[in-house]
Motif scaffolding. Structure first.
Motif, PDB file in Angstrom:
ATOM      1  N   PRO A 145       0.810  -1.223   0.000  1.00  0.00           N
ATOM      2  CA  PRO A 145       0.000   0.000   0.000  1.00  0.00           C
ATOM      3  C   PRO A 145       0.843   1.273   0.000  1.00  0.00           C
ATOM      4  CG  PRO A 145      -0.839  -1.583   1.598  1.00  0.00           C
ATOM      5  CD  PRO A 145       0.486  -2.100   1.134  1.00  0.00           C
ATOM      6  N   LEU A 146       2.022   1.238   0.633  1.00  0.00           N
ATOM      7  CA  LEU A 146       2.889   2.412   0.663  1.00  0.00           C
ATOM      8  C   LEU A 146       3.377   2.752  -0.738  1.00  0.00           C
ATOM      9  CD1 LEU A 146       5.117   1.409   3.732  1.00  0.00           C
ATOM     10  CD2 LEU A 146       3.034   2.768   3.751  1.00  0.00           C
ATOM     11  N   LEU A 147       3.830   1.733  -1.475  1.00  0.00           N
ATOM     12  CA  LEU A 147       4.337   1.969  -2.819  1.00  0.00           C
ATOM     13  C   LEU A 147       3.215   2.391  -3.762  1.00  0.00           C
ATOM     14  CD1 LEU A 147       6.847  -1.009  -3.087  1.00  0.00           C
ATOM     15  CD2 LEU A 147       7.382   1.421  -2.772  1.00  0.00           C
ATOM     16  N   GLU A 148       2.042   1.788  -3.615  1.00  0.00           N
ATOM     17  CA  GLU A 148       0.928   2.194  -4.471  1.00  0.00           C
ATOM     18  C   GLU A 148       0.595   3.670  -4.252  1.00  0.00           C
ATOM     19  OE1 GLU A 148      -3.698   1.158  -5.643  1.00  0.00           O
ATOM     20  OE2 GLU A 148      -2.856   0.307  -3.809  1.00  0.00           O
ATOM     21  N   ALA A 149       0.563   4.117  -3.004  1.00  0.00           N
ATOM     22  CA  ALA A 149       0.245   5.518  -2.709  1.00  0.00           C
ATOM     23  C   ALA A 149       1.272   6.456  -3.336  1.00  0.00           C
ATOM     24  CB  ALA A 149       0.184   5.726  -1.197  1.00  0.00           C
ATOM     25  N   VAL A 182       3.216   5.890  -6.032  1.00  0.00           N
ATOM     26  CA  VAL A 182       3.109   5.888  -7.496  1.00  0.00           C
ATOM     27  C   VAL A 182       1.868   6.648  -7.948  1.00  0.00           C
ATOM     28  CG1 VAL A 182       2.882   4.436  -9.552  1.00  0.00           C
ATOM     29  CG2 VAL A 182       4.420   3.741  -7.703  1.00  0.00           C
ATOM     30  N   ARG A 183       0.775   6.494  -7.230  1.00  0.00           N
ATOM     31  CA  ARG A 183      -0.454   7.201  -7.622  1.00  0.00           C
ATOM     32  C   ARG A 183      -0.342   8.706  -7.404  1.00  0.00           C
ATOM     33  NH1 ARG A 183      -4.187   3.963  -9.534  1.00  0.00           N
ATOM     34  NH2 ARG A 183      -4.405   1.814  -8.756  1.00  0.00           N
ATOM     35  N   LEU A 229       2.137  10.450  -8.552  1.00  0.00           N
ATOM     36  CA  LEU A 229       2.850  11.018  -9.698  1.00  0.00           C
ATOM     37  C   LEU A 229       1.879  11.747 -10.632  1.00  0.00           C
ATOM     38  CD1 LEU A 229       5.191   7.993 -10.534  1.00  0.00           C
ATOM     39  CD2 LEU A 229       5.879  10.185  -9.525  1.00  0.00           C
ATOM     40  N   PRO A 230       2.387  12.643 -11.470  1.00  0.00           N
ATOM     41  CA  PRO A 230       1.511  13.363 -12.399  1.00  0.00           C
ATOM     42  C   PRO A 230       0.751  12.432 -13.347  1.00  0.00           C
ATOM     43  CG  PRO A 230       3.683  14.388 -12.327  1.00  0.00           C
ATOM     44  CD  PRO A 230       3.773  13.118 -11.541  1.00  0.00           C
ATOM     45  N   ARG A 231       1.330  11.293 -13.665  1.00  0.00           N
ATOM     46  CA  ARG A 231       0.676  10.275 -14.488  1.00  0.00           C
ATOM     47  C   ARG A 231       1.350   8.947 -14.181  1.00  0.00           C
ATOM     48  NH1 ARG A 231       2.940   9.323 -20.401  1.00  0.00           N
ATOM     49  NH2 ARG A 231       2.438   7.255 -19.582  1.00  0.00           N
ATOM     50  N   LEU A 232       0.666   7.867 -14.497  1.00  0.00           N
ATOM     51  CA  LEU A 232       1.276   6.558 -14.313  1.00  0.00           C
ATOM     52  C   LEU A 232       2.322   6.329 -15.391  1.00  0.00           C
ATOM     53  CD1 LEU A 232      -1.845   4.346 -13.455  1.00  0.00           C
ATOM     54  CD2 LEU A 232      -0.086   5.182 -11.880  1.00  0.00           C
ATOM     55  N   PRO A 233       3.424   5.653 -15.060  1.00  0.00           N
ATOM     56  CA  PRO A 233       4.460   5.398 -16.061  1.00  0.00           C
ATOM     57  C   PRO A 233       4.044   4.322 -17.055  1.00  0.00           C
ATOM     58  CG  PRO A 233       5.012   4.308 -14.000  1.00  0.00           C
ATOM     59  CD  PRO A 233       3.778   5.130 -13.728  1.00  0.00           C
ATOM     60  N   ASP A 234       4.773   4.268 -18.167  1.00  0.00           N
ATOM     61  CA  ASP A 234       4.569   3.170 -19.117  1.00  0.00           C
ATOM     62  C   ASP A 234       5.036   1.852 -18.517  1.00  0.00           C
ATOM     63  OD1 ASP A 234       3.541   4.777 -21.246  1.00  0.00           O
ATOM     64  OD2 ASP A 234       5.593   5.456 -21.654  1.00  0.00           O
ATOM     65  N   VAL A 235       6.095   1.916 -17.722  1.00  0.00           N
ATOM     66  CA  VAL A 235       6.611   0.741 -17.019  1.00  0.00           C
ATOM     67  C   VAL A 235       7.217   1.218 -15.705  1.00  0.00           C
ATOM     68  CG1 VAL A 235       8.866   0.841 -18.203  1.00  0.00           C
ATOM     69  CG2 VAL A 235       8.075  -1.327 -17.216  1.00  0.00           C
ATOM     70  N   LEU A 236       7.086   0.410 -14.669  1.00  0.00           N
ATOM     71  CA  LEU A 236       7.508   0.784 -13.317  1.00  0.00           C
ATOM     72  C   LEU A 236       8.548  -0.202 -12.805  1.00  0.00           C
ATOM     73  CD1 LEU A 236       6.972   2.527 -10.703  1.00  0.00           C
ATOM     74  CD2 LEU A 236       5.285   0.766 -10.082  1.00  0.00           C
ATOM     75  N   LEU A 237       9.665   0.331 -12.300  1.00  0.00           N
ATOM     76  CA  LEU A 237      10.700  -0.495 -11.667  1.00  0.00           C
ATOM     77  C   LEU A 237      10.444  -0.551 -10.165  1.00  0.00           C
ATOM     78  CD1 LEU A 237      13.978   0.600 -13.515  1.00  0.00           C
ATOM     79  CD2 LEU A 237      12.190  -0.999 -14.225  1.00  0.00           C
ATOM     80  N   VAL A 238      10.511  -1.761  -9.615  1.00  0.00           N
ATOM     81  CA  VAL A 238      10.152  -2.013  -8.220  1.00  0.00           C
ATOM     82  C   VAL A 238      11.293  -2.761  -7.545  1.00  0.00           C
ATOM     83  CG1 VAL A 238       8.404  -2.979  -6.682  1.00  0.00           C
ATOM     84  CG2 VAL A 238       7.755  -2.274  -8.991  1.00  0.00           C
ATOM     85  N   GLY A 249       2.078  -4.213  -9.838  1.00  0.00           N
ATOM     86  CA  GLY A 249       1.674  -3.920 -11.206  1.00  0.00           C
ATOM     87  C   GLY A 249       0.213  -4.235 -11.453  1.00  0.00           C
ATOM     88  N   ALA A 250      -0.250  -5.362 -10.894  1.00  0.00           N
ATOM     89  CA  ALA A 250      -1.655  -5.729 -11.063  1.00  0.00           C
ATOM     90  C   ALA A 250      -2.572  -4.717 -10.379  1.00  0.00           C
ATOM     91  CB  ALA A 250      -1.892  -7.132 -10.505  1.00  0.00           C
ATOM     92  N   GLU A 251      -2.198  -4.247  -9.206  1.00  0.00           N
ATOM     93  CA  GLU A 251      -3.003  -3.264  -8.493  1.00  0.00           C
ATOM     94  C   GLU A 251      -3.076  -1.935  -9.254  1.00  0.00           C
ATOM     95  OE1 GLU A 251      -4.760  -3.522  -5.764  1.00  0.00           O
ATOM     96  OE2 GLU A 251      -4.136  -5.473  -5.000  1.00  0.00           O
ATOM     97  N   LEU A 252      -1.947  -1.530  -9.835  1.00  0.00           N
ATOM     98  CA  LEU A 252      -1.883  -0.252 -10.527  1.00  0.00           C
ATOM     99  C   LEU A 252      -2.357  -0.335 -11.976  1.00  0.00           C
ATOM    100  CD1 LEU A 252       1.639   0.884  -9.265  1.00  0.00           C
ATOM    101  CD2 LEU A 252      -0.506   2.044  -8.744  1.00  0.00           C
TER     102      LEU A 252
END
Length: 223
Positions: free
Chosen positions: A90-94, A96-97, A99-108, A126-129
């Motif tokens: 939940p911390l990482l999702e908050a 990333v959300r 950001l001004p927009r979601l990325p094309d791909v996210l490094l975790v 990735g599935a959550e986002l």
């Protein structure tokens, strides 16, 4: 979808993610995100629910940072191998959300299919986002494979019970390799290509390096 709050719920979610078959993602021009969470300096052991945490996400386009967001929150549980989503998801999702927009791909900073149920946090986030993801770690969780040649860009496969679940990648000559994990909607070869693109100057891919720095800077400023 709501993040699981118990071990049983998370295991059930991981098993469902492991057999999911989303449409594969193929990269074009990229905006690449990175996210990272840190805990108080000197923090050791498995921790506990309520630990202070600083989660950061950055967004890069053409190598330039075009977005950053940092959130301070608390962990929802201790660290347990294979159950990292309970503590950090939940911390990482908050972050990333934010950001001004979601990325094309996210490094975790987490594993993907190198996991007891083939669904590590890189896949789950990735599935959550709804965003393609690639995991990057310093070492495998369960997978095995020989290190690559000592030249920059060299890679070698990592297998878990006969399945290709990632690659060792040596971003810089003669330096210790990192592990690249295919995440949500990303196959191993595409994951490797994305991380290679992001390692022009440093061992750590630039989006993750900047997210880590942002999280640690926020921690330092909080005293």
């Amino acid at each position: 979808m709501v993040w699981p709050t118990t071990v049983a719920e998370l295991i059930e979610a991981q098993r469902a993610l492991a057999v999911a078959n989303p449409e594969p993602w193929r990269p074009g021009p990229l905006t690449v995100g990175g996210c990272f969470v840190c805990f108080p300096r000197g923090h050791t052991g498995i921790g506990a629910a309520g630990d202070p945490a600083w989660a950061a996400a950055v967004l890069l386009a053409d190598g330039r940072r075009v977005g950053r967001y940092v959130v301070r929150a608390t962990a929802r549980g201790p660290y347990q191998a294979g159950l990292l989503a309970l503590r950090e998801g939940p911390l990482l999702e908050a972050a990333v959300r934010g950001l001004p927009r979601l990325p094309d791909v996210l490094l975790v900073n987490a594993t993907g299919r190198d996991h007891p149920r083939r669904a590590g946090l890189a896949i789950h986030l990735g599935a959550e986002l709804g965003v393609p993801t690639v995991g990057v770690t310093h070492r495998p969780l369960l997978a095995t494979g020989e290190w690559p040649e000592p030249r920059a860009g060299a890679a070698s496969p990592l297998f878990l019970e006969g399945e290709l679940v990632g690659y060792w990648l040596r971003p810089r000559a003669a330096k210790r390799p990192i592990v690249v994990h295919p995440g949500w909607r990303v196959d191993p070869e595409t994951a490797l290509d994305v991380v290679r693109r992001c390692c022009a100057r440093w061992r750590t891919p630039e989006p993750l390096r900047l997210a880590r720095r942002a999280a640690r800077t926020a921690r330092a400023r909080s005293g």
